[in-house]
Design an enzyme around this catalytic site. Structure first.
Site, PDB file in Angstrom:
ATOM      1  N   LYS A 137       0.839  -1.200   0.000  1.00 12.68           N
ATOM      2  CA  LYS A 137       0.000   0.000   0.000  1.00 12.68           C
ATOM      3  C   LYS A 137       0.876   1.254   0.000  1.00 12.68           C
ATOM      4  CE  LYS A 137      -3.532   2.279   2.774  1.00 12.68           C
ATOM      5  NZ  LYS A 137      -4.505   2.165   3.862  1.00 12.68           N
ATOM      6  N   GLU A 165      10.547  -4.536   4.541  1.00  8.45           N
ATOM      7  CA  GLU A 165      10.671  -5.927   4.127  1.00  8.45           C
ATOM      8  C   GLU A 165      10.359  -6.086   2.638  1.00  8.45           C
ATOM      9  OE1 GLU A 165       8.972  -4.772   6.691  1.00  8.45           O
ATOM     10  OE2 GLU A 165       9.003  -6.140   8.403  1.00  8.45           O
ATOM     11  N   GLY A 194      -4.830  -1.953   5.049  1.00  5.79           N
ATOM     12  CA  GLY A 194      -3.984  -3.060   4.584  1.00  5.79           C
ATOM     13  C   GLY A 194      -4.601  -4.417   4.865  1.00  5.79           C
ATOM     14  N   ARG A 195      -5.098  -4.600   6.083  1.00  6.84           N
ATOM     15  CA  ARG A 195      -5.617  -5.927   6.465  1.00  6.84           C
ATOM     16  C   ARG A 195      -6.982  -6.220   5.866  1.00  6.84           C
ATOM     17  NH1 ARG A 195      -4.764  -2.376  10.368  1.00  6.84           N
ATOM     18  NH2 ARG A 195      -6.429  -1.641  11.732  1.00  6.84           N
ATOM     19  N   GLU A 215      -4.670  -6.576  14.773  1.00  2.00           N
ATOM     20  CA  GLU A 215      -4.198  -5.242  14.385  1.00  2.00           C
ATOM     21  C   GLU A 215      -5.354  -4.242  14.493  1.00  2.00           C
ATOM     22  OE1 GLU A 215      -0.664  -4.837  11.475  1.00  2.00           O
ATOM     23  OE2 GLU A 215      -2.341  -4.092  10.300  1.00  2.00           O
ATOM     24  N   HIS A 225      -4.105 -32.843  17.563  1.00  3.21           N
ATOM     25  CA  HIS A 225      -2.945 -33.600  18.043  1.00  3.21           C
ATOM     26  C   HIS A 225      -1.848 -32.668  18.515  1.00  3.21           C
ATOM     27  CE1 HIS A 225      -4.720 -37.352  16.658  1.00  3.21           C
ATOM     28  NE2 HIS A 225      -5.249 -36.578  15.721  1.00  3.21           N
ATOM     29  N   LYS A 252       9.243  -0.483  14.138  1.00  2.00           N
ATOM     30  CA  LYS A 252       9.815  -0.146  12.820  1.00  2.00           C
ATOM     31  C   LYS A 252      10.864   0.951  12.973  1.00  2.00           C
ATOM     32  CE  LYS A 252       5.620  -0.690   9.966  1.00  2.00           C
ATOM     33  NZ  LYS A 252       4.703   0.066   9.126  1.00  2.00           N
TER      34      LYS A 252
HETATM   35  O1  F6P Z   1       2.236  -4.057   9.923  1.00  4.12           O
HETATM   36  C1  F6P Z   1       1.803  -2.796   9.582  1.00  4.12           C
HETATM   37  C2  F6P Z   1       1.273  -2.710   8.193  1.00  4.12           C
HETATM   38  O2  F6P Z   1       1.090  -1.368   7.924  1.00  4.12           O
HETATM   39  C3  F6P Z   1      -0.006  -3.493   7.961  1.00  4.12           C
HETATM   40  O3  F6P Z   1      -1.127  -2.828   8.397  1.00  4.12           O
HETATM   41  C4  F6P Z   1       0.050  -3.680   6.497  1.00  4.12           C
HETATM   42  O4  F6P Z   1      -0.831  -4.657   6.067  1.00  4.12           O
HETATM   43  C5  F6P Z   1       1.508  -4.049   6.320  1.00  4.12           C
HETATM   44  O5  F6P Z   1       2.193  -3.239   7.243  1.00  4.12           O
HETATM   45  C6  F6P Z   1       2.075  -3.869   4.942  1.00  4.12           C
HETATM   46  O6  F6P Z   1       1.996  -2.539   4.524  1.00  4.12           O
HETATM   47  P1  F6P Z   1       2.183  -2.140   3.015  1.00  4.12           P
HETATM   48  O7  F6P Z   1       1.103  -2.761   2.228  1.00  4.12           O
HETATM   49  O8  F6P Z   1       2.106  -0.632   3.006  1.00  4.12           O
HETATM   50  O9  F6P Z   1       3.524  -2.631   2.573  1.00  4.12           O
END
Ligand code: F6P
Length: 550
Positions: free
Chosen positions: A206, A212, A271-272, A357, A388, A516
């Site tokens: 987003k 990452e 995002g979620r 979240e 199990h 972060k």
């Molecule tokens: O973990 C925080 C967060 O902002 C989530 O809400 C989101 O889904 C994820 O990081 C990834 O964010 P992006 O889509 O901006 O890379």
């Protein structure tokens, strides 16, 4: 708004709970008039059975009064109307617009968002068909066979979970892969299975600033381009092997992806909650656009149920309220979600982000400290594997763990007795949790085996099941795109319901920021930078890692 625990309806629930001392699920099932009618709900082929709850029909009435007092109907309306209910980010919350297949306009700042949504869907459709029919090819002219979604959190969990769940619908000749972890092993192990010529990377973020994702995308790009030792396809190939899904055109273009190859979404998609947006591109590429649309349709059908059904029969509302009831009045700190379907093996992971979240908060919308528990710890694994592993604790541990069991009554893999055994297990688990086994039953059972009396007395307490442990069972025909869409939307709305009861903003996630920020300064130090201001433990850890890497 008065505090949650101070509200009249919450007080009424507390008094009601006191009156339920000694309540037995089994007795209620045997004696309570109308229990099954009221506590089993149907929507098309979906059956939601909450009758094994630690609740009576009167509890439901009191919970509904709480929902009204906390303003749930107005909040539902506000979300669907496009109001900026995410107040800390000044944003609307409109994942429902992404699957709004009606012609109902949805306005944000006076502008209908639906034409934009439809335009992106059309762009996705065109792209998916060009990949599938081979009119879009890699730089060397080969057809794309492998899709690698690079994203994390909502840009990974939703698409990954859906692709896994819909494996019977995969488009022939396309294999999806998901890389999320910044641990190089994740990307490295995935790349080992791929050929550059036939691989398409979907960089899903987003913000397009997530450490990452950008790190993984840069390494994937380097692999594609190649170097002197390991020649790849060269810089020019990037345009043919990378597309982006983002709200941030500037960063996408800075990364080197042509914005023509960017699939847009908007800040009003959390995002979620984003698998329904262009973040679902990997889903559409994997299962085809028609199946992706069926997923959206399922979501839309559940949205309409949630938006228009009176609270008394509103499935997400009742599931959410019963969740609050067990958490607040029966001291349940966690919530287990247990799909009896191997293809849904990532469902709990997806819901974990969605719920934790969203409702893992400690302040109210007004910025005051909440005065009762908010979201539970959400966890789970598919059955029967979980049986199990951790069911021991659910059956005999000291903690109460309300469970949602989900099971399709039909399978895509008919094989002997497998599916009957699976279904027998899910039903048996919910029965066992409610029923338990008392000491007399245990003694009688052991007595039959011919065991000596003193041995029976020593062993019996260990074999007692208290029972009276609540669970819901959700049955549906099969995990097809439309049904899956319905189930996912149901759980999304359950989160909203609980957030409204708690009085929190379910749509921000400030709690992920501090880690972060600190990771950036720690990284600078691991790279050799000057020591920052840390506590003694952290300083020592940084020094330890630095010395081991030198
Ligand atoms: O973990 C925080 C967060 O902002 C989530 O809400 C989101 O889904 C994820 O990081 C990834 O964010 P992006 O889509 O901006 O890379």
């Amino acid at each position: 708004m008065t505090s949650l625990t101070g509200s009249a309806s919450y007080q009424a629930l507390a008094a009601h709970r006191r009156s339920l001392e000694g309540f037995s699920i089994l007795s209620a099932l045997a004696n309570e008039v109308g229990r099954l009618d009221r506590m089993r709900m149907r929507h098309e082929d979906l059956l939601v059975d909450t009758s094994k709850s630690l609740a009576t029909t009167e509890t439901l009435t009191l919970l509904l009064a709480l929902a009204r007092e906390r303003g749930l109907p107005a909040r539902i309306e506000a979300m669907f109307r496009g109001d900026k209910i995410n107040v800390t980010e000044n944003r609307a919350v409109l994942h429902v617009a992404l699957r709004n297949l009606s012609d109902r306009p949805i306005l944000v700042d006076g502008e209908d968002v639906m034409p934009g949504v439809r335009a992106v869907l059309a762009k996705i459709r065109a792209f998916v068909s060009s990949v599938h029919d081979g009119s879009f090819r890699g730089a060397t002219g080969e057809k794309i066979t492998d899709i690698v979604n690079i994203g994390i959190g909502g840009s990974d969990l939703g698409p990954f979970m859906v692709c896994e769940a819909l494996e019977p619908y995969w488009h022939a000749g396309i294999r999806p892969h998901f890389v999320s972890n910044v641990d190089g092993a994740h990307l490295g192990r995935t790349l080992k299975t791929l050929r550059r010529e036939t691989t398409l990377f979907v960089v899903a973020s987003k913000t397009f600033t997530t450490q990452e994702t950008i790190t993984n995308a840069q390494s994937a790009r380097a692999w594609l381009v190649g170097n002197e030792i390991d020649p790849g396809l060269g810089e020019a190939a990037v345009q043919k092997h990378f597309v982006a899904v983002s709200t941030n055109a500037k960063e996408v273009s800075a990364f080197g992806i042509d914005v023509a190859n960017m699939f847009e979404f908007w800040d009003w998609v959390g995002g979620r909650y984003s698998l329904w947006s262009a973040i679902g591109l990997s889903i559409a590429l994997t299962v085809g656009m028609d199946h992706f649309m069926a997923l959206l349709e399922g979501g839309h059908v559940m949205d309409e149920h949630f938006r228009t059904t009176p609270l008394e029969e509103n499935i997400p509302t009742l599931l959410g309220l019963l969740g609050v009831w067990h958490a607040h009045f029966w001291d349940a700190h966690t919530f287990a979600v247990l799909p009896y379907d191997q293809s849904m093996h990532r469902f709990a992971a997806w819901l974990q982000q969605g719920d934790m979240e969203s409702n893992g908060k400690s302040v109210t919308l007004a910025g005051e400290k909440v005065d009762a528990p908010t979201g539970p710890v959400v966890w789970g694994e598919p059955g029967t594997n979980g049986q199990h592993a951790f069911y021991q604790l659910i059956h005999q541990g000291t903690r109460l763990v309300p469970c949602d069991f989900l099971a399709p009554t039909r399978t895509y893999y008919p094989m002997g007795e497998h599916h009957a055994i699976l279904l027998a297990n899910v039903i048996a688990q919910s029965e066992a949790l409610a029923r338990g086994k008392n000491i007399d039953e245990v003694r009688a059972e052991l007595g039959k085996s011919g065991m000596a009396k003193d041995e029976i007395e020593a062993l019996a307490p260990h074999k007692v099941f208290s029972g009276n442990r609540p669970s819901n069972v959700l049955l549906f025909d099969r995990v097809d795109p439309r049904t899956l869409g319905k189930i996912l939307a149901l759980y999304e709305h359950r989160i909203l319901v609980q957030g409204v009861i708690f009085g929190v903003n379910s749509f921000d996630q400030w709690g992920v920021e501090l880690g972060k920020q600190l990771a950036k300064s720690v990284l600078a130090e691991l790279r050799g930078g000057a020591p920052g201001a840390h506590d003694a433990s952290t300083r020592a850890l940084i020094a330890e890692v630095r010395s081991r890497r030198e």
